[in-house]
Design a protein around this motif. Structure first.
Motif, PDB file in Angstrom:
ATOM      1  N   ASN A 192      39.725  52.347  29.074  1.00 25.86           N
ATOM      2  CA  ASN A 192      41.028  52.074  29.692  1.00 25.86           C
ATOM      3  C   ASN A 192      42.098  52.853  28.955  1.00 25.86           C
ATOM      4  O   ASN A 192      42.090  52.926  27.729  1.00 25.86           O
ATOM      5  CB  ASN A 192      41.319  50.569  29.612  1.00 25.86           C
ATOM      6  CG  ASN A 192      42.406  50.149  30.572  1.00 25.86           C
ATOM      7  OD1 ASN A 192      42.201  50.179  31.780  1.00 25.86           O
ATOM      8  ND2 ASN A 192      43.559  49.782  30.045  1.00 25.86           N
ATOM      9  N   LYS A 212      40.106  43.037  36.615  1.00 24.00           N
ATOM     10  CA  LYS A 212      38.988  43.856  37.087  1.00 24.00           C
ATOM     11  C   LYS A 212      37.677  43.109  36.962  1.00 24.00           C
ATOM     12  O   LYS A 212      37.528  42.250  36.088  1.00 24.00           O
ATOM     13  CB  LYS A 212      38.901  45.154  36.267  1.00 24.00           C
ATOM     14  CG  LYS A 212      40.083  46.091  36.488  1.00 24.00           C
ATOM     15  CD  LYS A 212      39.843  47.455  35.877  1.00 24.00           C
ATOM     16  CE  LYS A 212      40.963  48.408  36.326  1.00 24.00           C
ATOM     17  NZ  LYS A 212      40.644  49.813  36.022  1.00 24.00           N
ATOM     18  N   TYR A 238      45.970  45.134  36.170  1.00 23.35           N
ATOM     19  CA  TYR A 238      44.809  44.778  36.979  1.00 23.35           C
ATOM     20  C   TYR A 238      43.982  43.659  36.349  1.00 23.35           C
ATOM     21  O   TYR A 238      43.798  43.620  35.138  1.00 23.35           O
ATOM     22  CB  TYR A 238      43.893  45.988  37.160  1.00 23.35           C
ATOM     23  CG  TYR A 238      44.527  47.085  37.989  1.00 23.35           C
ATOM     24  CD1 TYR A 238      44.623  46.966  39.369  1.00 23.35           C
ATOM     25  CD2 TYR A 238      45.041  48.219  37.375  1.00 23.35           C
ATOM     26  CE1 TYR A 238      45.216  47.957  40.133  1.00 23.35           C
ATOM     27  CE2 TYR A 238      45.637  49.223  38.133  1.00 23.35           C
ATOM     28  CZ  TYR A 238      45.728  49.085  39.507  1.00 23.35           C
ATOM     29  OH  TYR A 238      46.321  50.065  40.249  1.00 23.35           O
ATOM     30  N   TRP A 249      35.666  45.756  41.405  1.00 25.65           N
ATOM     31  CA  TRP A 249      36.836  45.168  42.066  1.00 25.65           C
ATOM     32  C   TRP A 249      38.015  45.234  41.115  1.00 25.65           C
ATOM     33  O   TRP A 249      37.836  45.163  39.902  1.00 25.65           O
ATOM     34  CB  TRP A 249      36.539  43.697  42.402  1.00 25.65           C
ATOM     35  CG  TRP A 249      37.715  42.905  42.911  1.00 25.65           C
ATOM     36  CD1 TRP A 249      38.188  42.898  44.188  1.00 25.65           C
ATOM     37  CD2 TRP A 249      38.536  41.993  42.162  1.00 25.65           C
ATOM     38  NE1 TRP A 249      39.254  42.037  44.286  1.00 25.65           N
ATOM     39  CE2 TRP A 249      39.494  41.472  43.060  1.00 25.65           C
ATOM     40  CE3 TRP A 249      38.573  41.584  40.825  1.00 25.65           C
ATOM     41  CZ2 TRP A 249      40.469  40.546  42.664  1.00 25.65           C
ATOM     42  CZ3 TRP A 249      39.533  40.673  40.427  1.00 25.65           C
ATOM     43  CH2 TRP A 249      40.478  40.161  41.351  1.00 25.65           C
ATOM     44  N   LYS A 250      39.208  45.408  41.670  1.00 29.65           N
ATOM     45  CA  LYS A 250      40.403  45.245  40.850  1.00 29.65           C
ATOM     46  C   LYS A 250      41.541  44.754  41.726  1.00 29.65           C
ATOM     47  O   LYS A 250      41.554  44.995  42.942  1.00 29.65           O
ATOM     48  CB  LYS A 250      40.783  46.552  40.151  1.00 29.65           C
ATOM     49  CG  LYS A 250      41.213  47.675  41.063  1.00 29.65           C
ATOM     50  CD  LYS A 250      41.644  48.892  40.243  1.00 29.65           C
ATOM     51  CE  LYS A 250      42.016  50.040  41.159  1.00 29.65           C
ATOM     52  NZ  LYS A 250      42.432  51.230  40.415  1.00 29.65           N
ATOM     53  N   GLU A 258      32.528  49.393  37.748  1.00 30.16           N
ATOM     54  CA  GLU A 258      33.705  48.641  38.195  1.00 30.16           C
ATOM     55  C   GLU A 258      33.562  48.335  39.678  1.00 30.16           C
ATOM     56  O   GLU A 258      33.354  49.241  40.487  1.00 30.16           O
ATOM     57  CB  GLU A 258      34.973  49.463  37.935  1.00 30.16           C
ATOM     58  CG  GLU A 258      36.240  48.690  38.247  1.00 30.16           C
ATOM     59  CD  GLU A 258      37.506  49.499  37.973  1.00 30.16           C
ATOM     60  OE1 GLU A 258      37.599  50.121  36.891  1.00 30.16           O
ATOM     61  OE2 GLU A 258      38.397  49.502  38.846  1.00 30.16           O
TER      62      GLU A 258
END
Lengths: 584, 290
Positions: free
Chosen positions: A487, A513, A511, A524-525, A522
């Motif tokens: 990130n 997440k 977000y 969904w966010k 990943e």
């Protein structure tokens, strides 16, 4: 005793508890969670009763309605604002019980929201003195629930018990004097009818301690200072000195030795041990205090019945980098080299992930979980002590003015306060970590309280081009990182993992997440409108699985500028509870 | 100079009457001073627990800085609102909390803050404020009881003597860190320099390293005799002393100018020296002013 019963007469619910000890219905609700309910929190999916979703704080839920196949359909059920001009960091973990979500907010506030509609039921604002000097923003990390009470700690070092139906104060006790630099921001834990808390405080003159209070009255049961030489108490009587006076400290520095227990603790019912981490020693500069400085930067195992220390393990002996050892120690069981063992894990500020035998504190393994550790080259498996790199130690005050030493992790740590999670399904720990270092130098010109001083200057620096924050999946049996999610901004929020093969965490970019727990993909966010630095939770209500998290950027990170600030300078403040469920 | 002071006094008189035409010649620059006059109150930040400068004695806020704050307000025909601020980790933080931004918990920024080091490097990195009007030269000194310790001896000879210092201060770092830590086991820490001096007077310590003002004020208050002060510098000591001034917001220089005028008047009239003497402290002219 008489006083306690008389005081309880004002509340039908409390009277029912004291007299009958049975879960009787009172006006508008149940008698509330008891000790057994709290100990069973990890298994009960219809509520979230403890900080950490279970006394071991594994932050694992068996719920699997939301899983890797459908998490993309997660949508907001509602959001509830914490309102007002008071925003800043929202680091709390929600508590969910009997149709109500309880959250603590910045500036020592508590909110009760309807778990189905998000409407506010009540709000409690602690009246804070202007003179408190919180070191690291005005955060609070969550409340505890017991019977008819919601219990939380305040920035002016008090513990407040509120009636969970009305928000009215039941008891309010000072745990330390804020004028001496003490504070409190951690979520209390409740064990055997006792509220167990640590303390927070600035660097100087403060001594870390763990305390137990009667959950019904707030009366102190035991007090255990964590610095050697200090006397503990049990029910008003002396109960032995912590450690051995002057064994690892010189002169009278142990009297003001630091070691604040500012992140609270965990509890393992199986071994009947409390695990509390301790902060860095004072004074900050290690050259002024030769010795290991016990029990700073350590994990302590404490007997909840007496407040006596059963074992200790010091992650950073003679800490010279502000590597608080406060991080949560999470009990778990695993088979190591063919042998089933009762273990505990801690991802330390110093960049190493430690596995200890939780029955006796014996070192099992330590693995680096960050990009770089300049202060030590591994942990010696024979002694359990770091292989120090002395050139990486900041110099004595007043010497080598202006010449910086580079240290990684920075003093904000490979992992700071934000709690990790442990999945029973994957056997992995999910560590919210940061890759960053710091230049530290002796400041030529420094002043404190209007007087000349020998201070240190710091600049926190990124050490990678593409990220600071990293969510890492650590296999505790091998010490290997199985996957990582990078990130841009530093990660500062807690982690949740579920039976749906999911890992949830928030980002400063706003977000929440969800990731595949096995692969790190990943899935969904959702943008919450401000940075997420709280800890997500999940529960089941009316046949549906819910996920909730606090949004509101703040905490210690935005207080520091330099290069690192580029990654978060455009993030706005906020203050809201977000609740999600699957779209129908 | 004289004419400017006359102008200011004129403005003061007008302020009482509720109008400001006297400041018309320089309206833009006069704004901050004018605003203070309009409100009728000079809000002055001082440190909490900073004896002998500002501390609570029997529940009353007293000290050299408190008296100075009141004198400044009175000479501006304003009411003094003296607010205590808890020291943060550095004076840089204190300036943010007390002067240019305000505290996290709602401390209202003050018009001026007293007891701010007057130092060019320090001022350059705190450009949200103007640091002005140095009014004292502070130094650390070693003092001890005649019969118990030789103040002028090489410090390593103090090994085995009981030494007192304020926790987390230059005296602390010097006594526990210098000479390879030879004296570290002999040091007792106190929460303030004044407490450390009191410990020496009470016979709990043989010697104390504290600021000159702390030593003089406590000796004066206790009427203590038999105490000597080191005459020569301490070897390898890191602080040669520093000037103390005050801070105003960067855009409040008109207020700062008025205060500088008043302060220099107080020094030439002897009022400043008397104000210090009332607390047992000898006024020392700041080096910057010389």
């Amino acid at each position: 005793m008489k006083g306690r019963i008389l005081r309880s007469l004002g509340s039908a619910a409390a009277l029912a508890l004291v007299v009958a000890g049975a879960p009787l219905l009172a006006q508008g609700g149940t008698a509330g969670p008891n000790d057994a309910d709290l100990m069973n929190d990890a298994a009960s999916t219809g509520d979230v009763l403890t900080y950490g979703m279970g006394p071991q704080a594994q932050r694992f839920s068996t719920l699997k309605q939301i899983d890797t196949s459908n998490v993309a359909k997660l949508v907001p059920a509602f959001a509830s604002s914490l309102g007002g001009e008071k925003q800043r960091g929202q680091e709390a973990q929600p508590i969910v019980y009997d149709g109500t979500i309880y959250v603590t907010g910045s500036y020592s506030r508590v909110f009760a929201f309807d778990a189905r509609t998000g409407e506010e039921k009540w709000q409690y604002d602690a009246r804070l003195p202007e003179a408190i000097m919180p070191c690291c923003d005005v955060v609070n990390r969550g409340a505890a629930i017991y019977g008819d009470k919601i219990i939380f700690a305040t920035l002016d070092a008090r513990i407040v018990a509120l009636n969970r139906n009305t928000g009215k104060v039941v008891w309010n006790k000072q745990i330390a004097d804020y004028k001496e630099g003490y504070s409190a921001t951690a979520a209390p834990i409740i064990v055997k009818g006792m509220v167990i808390t640590g303390n927070s405080g600035g660097e100087f003159g403060v001594v870390g301690a763990v305390e137990a209070r009667d959950v019904n009255t707030g009366e102190l049961i035991w007090h255990r200072p964590v610095i050697e030489g200090h006397m503990g108490t049990l029910r008003g009587k002396d109960n032995g000195i912590t450690g051995k006076t002057n064994a690892s400290w010189q002169g009278d520095l142990w009297k003001t030795g630091g070691g604040a227990t500012w992140l609270g603790g965990t509890y393992d019912p199986e071994t009947n041990l409390l695990f509390f981490g301790t902060g860095n020693p004072a004074p900050w500069n290690s050259h002024l205090r030769p010795g290991d400085n016990l029990y700073t930067s350590s994990t302590l195992a404490i007997d909840p019945d007496t407040g006596l220390i059963k074992w200790h393990y010091q992650t950073t002996p003679h800490d010279g980098w502000d590597f608080d050892g406060v991080n949560e120690f999470i009990p778990f069981d695993a088979t190591i080299k063919g042998k089933p063992m009762k273990l505990g894990a801690k991802a330390d500020r110093n960049g190493y992930f430690y596995i200890l035998d939780r029955t006796n504190g014996k070192f099992i393994s330590a693995s680096k979980f960050v990009m770089q550790t300049t202060w030590a080259d591994g942990i010696n498996p024979k002694t359990g002590r770091p292989n120090y790199i002395e050139a990486g130690r900041p110099p004595a005050p007043g010497t080598e003015k202006g010449k910086p030493v580079f240290a990684s992790p920075s003093f904000l740590g490979g992992k700071n306060w934000m709690p990790m999670a442990y999945s029973h399904d994957t056997g992995l720990f999910y560590i919210p970590s940061n890759d960053w270092g710091m230049d530290i130098w002796n400041e030529g010109i420094a002043y404190k309280k209007g007087a000349a001083y020998l201070g240190a200057g710091f600049t926190i620096k990124p050490i990678a081009d593409d990220h600071i924050g990293v969510l890492r999946a650590m296999d505790p049996r091998t010490g290997k990182i199985m996957w990582e999610y990078k990130n841009k901004a530093p990660l500062w929020g807690g982690v949740l993992t579920t039976g749906g093969n999911l890992v949830f965490t928030g980002t400063p970019e706003g977000y929440l997440k969800a990731f595949d727990a096995k692969t790190g993909q990943e899935l969904w966010k959702f943008q919450t409108g401000s940075g997420v630095v709280g800890s997500p939770v999940t529960w089941e209500q009316d046949g549906e699985q819910y996920v909730a998290v606090m949004s509101g950027w703040g905490g210690a990170v935005p207080l520091w500028g330099g290069e690192v600030a580029k990654s978060f300078k455009d993030i706005n403040q906020g203050g809201a509870l977000w609740v999600f469920k699957l779209a129908k | 100079m004289l004419s400017r002071r006359a102008l200011l006094q004129g403005a003061g008189a007008m302020a009482v009457a509720g109008a400001f035409p006297a400041l018309a010649p320089n309206p833009a620059g006069a704004a901050p001073l004018a605003r203070v006059r309009e409100l009728g109150t000079l809000r002055v930040a001082v440190y909490r627990d900073n004896r002998p400068w500002s501390w609570e004695k029997d529940g009353k806020l007293v000290g050299i800085d408190v008296d100075l704050a009141k004198a400044l307000a009175s000479k501006l025909n304003l009411r003094a609102d003296v607010a205590q601020i808890t020291a943060d980790e550095s004076v840089d933080d204190d300036l943010r909390n007390a002067v240019w931004k305000g505290g996290l918990l709602g401390f209202m920024p003050a018009d001026i803050m007293l007891h701010i080091p007057f130092d060019r490097t320090f001022a350059a990195r705190n450009d949200q404020v103007a640091i002005i009007a140095p009014y004292y030269r502070e130094t650390f000194q070693f003092a001890g009881r005649h019969d118990d310790i030789d103040c002028d001896a090489p410090p390593v000879q103090w090994k085995g003597k009981r030494l007192a210092a304020e926790l987390d201060s230059i005296p602390d770092f010097y006594l526990i860190g210098a000479f390879g830590g030879a004296l570290s086991k002999d040091v007792t820490h106190y929460m303030s320099g004044a407490e450390a001096v009191n410990a020496m007077i009470d016979g709990k310590a043989d010697g104390v390293l504290a600021s000159r003002a702390q030593i003089e004020a406590v000796l004066h208050e206790r009427g203590a005799g038999g105490v000597a002060r080191r005459k020569m510098p301490l070897p390898a000591f890191t602080s040669a002393g520093w000037d103390i001034g005050l801070a105003v917001k960067e855009n409040s220089r008109t207020l700062g100018d008025a205060i500088e005028e008043i302060m220099s008047g107080m020094v030439s009239s002897g009022e400043m020296q008397a104000l210090f003497a009332a607390h047992g402290v000898t006024y020392m002219a700041p080096v910057a002013a010389g």
